[in-house]
Design a protein around this motif. Structure first.
Motif, mmCIF file in Angstrom:
data_model
loop_
_atom_site.group_PDB
_atom_site.id
_atom_site.type_symbol
_atom_site.label_atom_id
_atom_site.label_comp_id
_atom_site.label_asym_id
_atom_site.label_seq_id
_atom_site.Cartn_x
_atom_site.Cartn_y
_atom_site.Cartn_z
ATOM 1 N N TYR A 153 -17.074 1.547 -7.448
ATOM 2 C CA TYR A 153 -17.660 0.764 -8.496
ATOM 3 C C TYR A 153 -18.789 1.335 -9.546
ATOM 4 N N SER A 154 -18.152 2.599 -9.960
ATOM 5 C CA SER A 154 -18.892 3.544 -11.001
ATOM 6 C C SER A 154 -19.507 2.545 -12.069
ATOM 7 N N GLU A 155 -20.669 3.008 -12.525
ATOM 8 C CA GLU A 155 -21.288 2.353 -13.597
ATOM 9 C C GLU A 155 -20.944 3.146 -14.922
ATOM 10 N N ASN A 156 -19.942 3.800 -15.063
ATOM 11 C CA ASN A 156 -19.318 4.460 -16.123
ATOM 12 C C ASN A 156 -17.919 4.409 -16.411
ATOM 13 N N ASP A 157 -17.174 5.098 -17.012
ATOM 14 C CA ASP A 157 -15.604 5.119 -17.409
ATOM 15 C C ASP A 157 -14.882 5.923 -16.271
ATOM 16 N N SER A 158 -15.408 5.938 -14.909
ATOM 17 C CA SER A 158 -14.807 6.755 -14.131
ATOM 18 C C SER A 158 -13.333 6.289 -13.633
ATOM 19 N N TYR A 159 -13.305 4.963 -13.379
ATOM 20 C CA TYR A 159 -12.052 4.379 -12.913
ATOM 21 C C TYR A 159 -10.844 4.422 -14.227
ATOM 22 N N GLU A 160 -11.216 4.047 -15.326
ATOM 23 C CA GLU A 160 -10.315 4.114 -16.343
ATOM 24 C C GLU A 160 -9.882 5.613 -16.581
ATOM 25 N N ILE A 161 -10.904 6.499 -16.701
ATOM 26 C CA ILE A 161 -10.492 7.969 -16.851
ATOM 27 C C ILE A 161 -9.521 8.431 -15.496
ATOM 28 N N LEU A 162 -9.805 8.329 -14.464
ATOM 29 C CA LEU A 162 -9.014 8.764 -13.381
ATOM 30 C C LEU A 162 -7.777 8.222 -13.196
ATOM 31 N N CYS A 163 -7.606 6.621 -13.550
ATOM 32 C CA CYS A 163 -6.275 6.145 -13.637
ATOM 33 C C CYS A 163 -5.607 6.657 -14.535
ATOM 34 N N GLU A 164 -5.881 7.063 -15.928
ATOM 35 C CA GLU A 164 -5.086 7.499 -16.937
ATOM 36 C C GLU A 164 -4.837 8.748 -16.718
ATOM 37 N N LYS A 165 -5.542 9.853 -16.074
ATOM 38 C CA LYS A 165 -5.046 11.037 -15.645
ATOM 39 C C LYS A 165 -3.967 11.171 -14.980
ATOM 40 N N TYR A 166 -4.002 10.426 -13.782
ATOM 41 C CA TYR A 166 -3.106 10.321 -12.563
ATOM 42 C C TYR A 166 -2.143 9.455 -12.751
ATOM 43 N N ARG A 167 -1.930 8.540 -13.765
ATOM 44 C CA ARG A 167 -1.136 7.246 -13.718
ATOM 45 C C ARG A 167 0.509 7.783 -13.315
ATOM 46 N N GLU A 168 0.713 9.086 -13.879
ATOM 47 C CA GLU A 168 2.249 9.455 -13.694
ATOM 48 C C GLU A 168 2.517 10.339 -12.287
ATOM 49 N N ASN A 169 1.410 10.348 -11.648
ATOM 50 C CA ASN A 169 1.491 11.425 -10.448
ATOM 51 C C ASN A 169 1.789 10.398 -9.074
ATOM 52 N N VAL A 170 2.810 10.535 -8.768
ATOM 53 C CA VAL A 170 3.231 9.757 -7.552
ATOM 54 C C VAL A 170 2.454 9.968 -6.217
ATOM 55 N N ASN A 171 1.962 11.309 -6.165
ATOM 56 C CA ASN A 171 1.120 11.409 -5.212
ATOM 57 C C ASN A 171 -0.305 11.295 -5.286
ATOM 58 N N VAL A 172 -0.889 10.653 -6.114
ATOM 59 C CA VAL A 172 -2.178 10.157 -6.386
ATOM 60 C C VAL A 172 -2.280 8.761 -6.636
ATOM 61 N N SER A 173 -2.880 7.976 -6.005
ATOM 62 C CA SER A 173 -3.243 6.520 -6.137
ATOM 63 C C SER A 173 -4.729 6.546 -6.358
ATOM 64 N N VAL A 174 -5.294 5.495 -7.505
ATOM 65 C CA VAL A 174 -6.693 5.450 -7.679
ATOM 66 C C VAL A 174 -6.749 3.780 -7.798
ATOM 67 N N VAL A 175 -7.799 3.456 -6.872
ATOM 68 C CA VAL A 175 -8.278 2.045 -6.892
ATOM 69 C C VAL A 175 -9.831 2.060 -6.923
ATOM 70 N N ARG A 176 -10.205 0.577 -7.329
ATOM 71 C CA ARG A 176 -11.573 0.290 -7.406
ATOM 72 C C ARG A 176 -12.161 -0.542 -6.518
ATOM 73 N N THR A 177 -13.366 -0.419 -5.926
ATOM 74 C CA THR A 177 -13.793 -1.512 -5.035
ATOM 75 C C THR A 177 -14.459 -2.588 -6.176
ATOM 76 N N ASP A 178 -14.712 -3.742 -5.687
ATOM 77 C CA ASP A 178 -15.291 -4.692 -6.445
ATOM 78 C C ASP A 178 -16.714 -4.670 -6.557
ATOM 79 N N SER A 179 -17.491 -3.763 -5.691
ATOM 80 C CA SER A 179 -18.918 -3.334 -5.727
ATOM 81 C C SER A 179 -19.301 -2.071 -5.055
ATOM 82 N N ASN A 180 -20.358 -1.762 -5.219
ATOM 83 C CA ASN A 180 -20.732 -0.301 -4.395
ATOM 84 C C ASN A 180 -20.922 -0.686 -3.077
ATOM 85 N N ILE A 181 -19.856 -0.328 -2.218
ATOM 86 C CA ILE A 181 -20.074 -0.462 -0.916
ATOM 87 C C ILE A 181 -20.532 0.549 -0.112
#
Length: 306
Positions: free
Chosen positions: A40-68
């Motif tokens: 639950y980063s307070e910047n664009d980390s999730y979107e940036i990482l999703c975009e970079k690795y969206r076509e790589n089958v060996n990498v999955s990106v998920v986001r938590t609903d809060s900082n846990i």
């Protein structure tokens, strides 16, 4: 092991996570799956990482609903990988780099005893020092009380020293237990696993492989801490439930250290530092609970229903 899952917990510092992942993708060993958990980063980390690795089958990106927190955040990634059949899971910080192209291959080829729950390797910091292994600092309730008293006095005395104390906690083992990489003798350059004495040594938390022997039965990290004491708790868990930790000094990983914390502390530093103190008090309380629990009680808490 025939395949390795890899968990990277990201908080704010997506650029470090990218560098870490990219170093993994150049490994000679290819039978792996990476789970990036954005806490639950307070910047664009999730979107940036999703975009970079969206076509790589060996990498999955998920986001938590809060900082846990560190432990639960990494456990999210571990559970993801276990559901896909990965039970040997390497949990590494986002500010680490696999500089050895054969690191994963050599890790996969280690002969792992059935009672080995976790494995660590040489961890080289920016000063060229090895951070593994660490000395066990908390063995009894008296050790917890000692840390608690020091923390309370620091709090009362001055906020400035609280900040210094937190930095001390994060670096205390690095400063006291690191040694020159040149001290590794020729025998230690052959990949083999050494069993650690649970009363004396424990693994550094920046890179830990949870083995199938452990993850087939239990969750990864003890889930009720937030930011501190995870390594101490893993060492206590192993000692209490009949496992041990293994160390392979011949394999090494590079650790830049504390990037997300440093980035976070550059803004709103006072409020963030006060939160860290609160988390440290809470996490110390959890260590005390674990020391008091009997073996079966601890096993029941750690059991995985997967």
């Amino acid at each position: 092991m025939d395949k390795i899952g890899i968990v990277i917990l990201n908080y704010l510092s997506y650029w470090d996570t990218e560098e870490c992942v990219d170093s993994i993708l150049t490994q000679s060993y290819e039978n792996f799956k990476i789970a990036i958990v954005d806490n639950y980063s307070e910047n664009d980390s999730y979107e940036i990482l999703c975009e970079k690795y969206r076509e790589n089958v060996n990498v999955s990106v998920v986001r938590t609903d809060s900082n846990i927190g560190f432990a639960r955040g990494n456990n999210v990634g571990i559970e993801m990988l276990k559901k896909e059949g990965y039970f040997d899971v390497l949990v590494i910080n986002g500010d680490t780099i696999l500089t050895d192209k054969d690191y994963l291959r050599n890790l996969a080829n280690l002969d792992i005893p059935l009672d080995c729950a976790m494995i660590g390797t040489t961890v080289i910091n920016a000063n060229g020092k090895n951070q593994n292994t660490e000395k066990v600092k908390i063995k009894t309730r008296a050790d917890i009380f000692r840390v608690f008293v020091v923390l309370c006095f620091s709090w009362v005395f001055n906020f400035f020293y609280i900040k210094k104390f937190i930095l001390f906690l994060k670096r205390r083992r690095m400063e006291k237990t690191t040694y020159d990489i040149d001290e590794i003798n020729s025998e230690e350059k052959i990949p083999k696993l050494n069993s650690l004495n649970p009363d004396e040594e424990m693994l550094h938390g920046s890179a830990i492989l949870f083995t199938e022997n452990y993850l087939k039965r239990y969750v990864g990290f003890f889930p009720d801490t937030f930011l501190y004491m995870e390594e101490d708790i893993l060492a206590i868990i192993c000692a209490k439930i009949g496992f041990h930790q293994g160390y392979c000094p011949a394999l090494s990983i590079y650790h830049k250290e504390d990037s997300s914390t440093n980035f976070e502390s550059n803004y709103n530093a006072r409020r963030k530092q006060l939160k860290k103190i609160k988390f440290l008090f809470q996490d110390l309380w959890q260590v005390l609970n674990i020391l008091n629990w009997k073996e079966n009680d601890l096993k029941n808490i750690l059991l995985d229903d997967l």
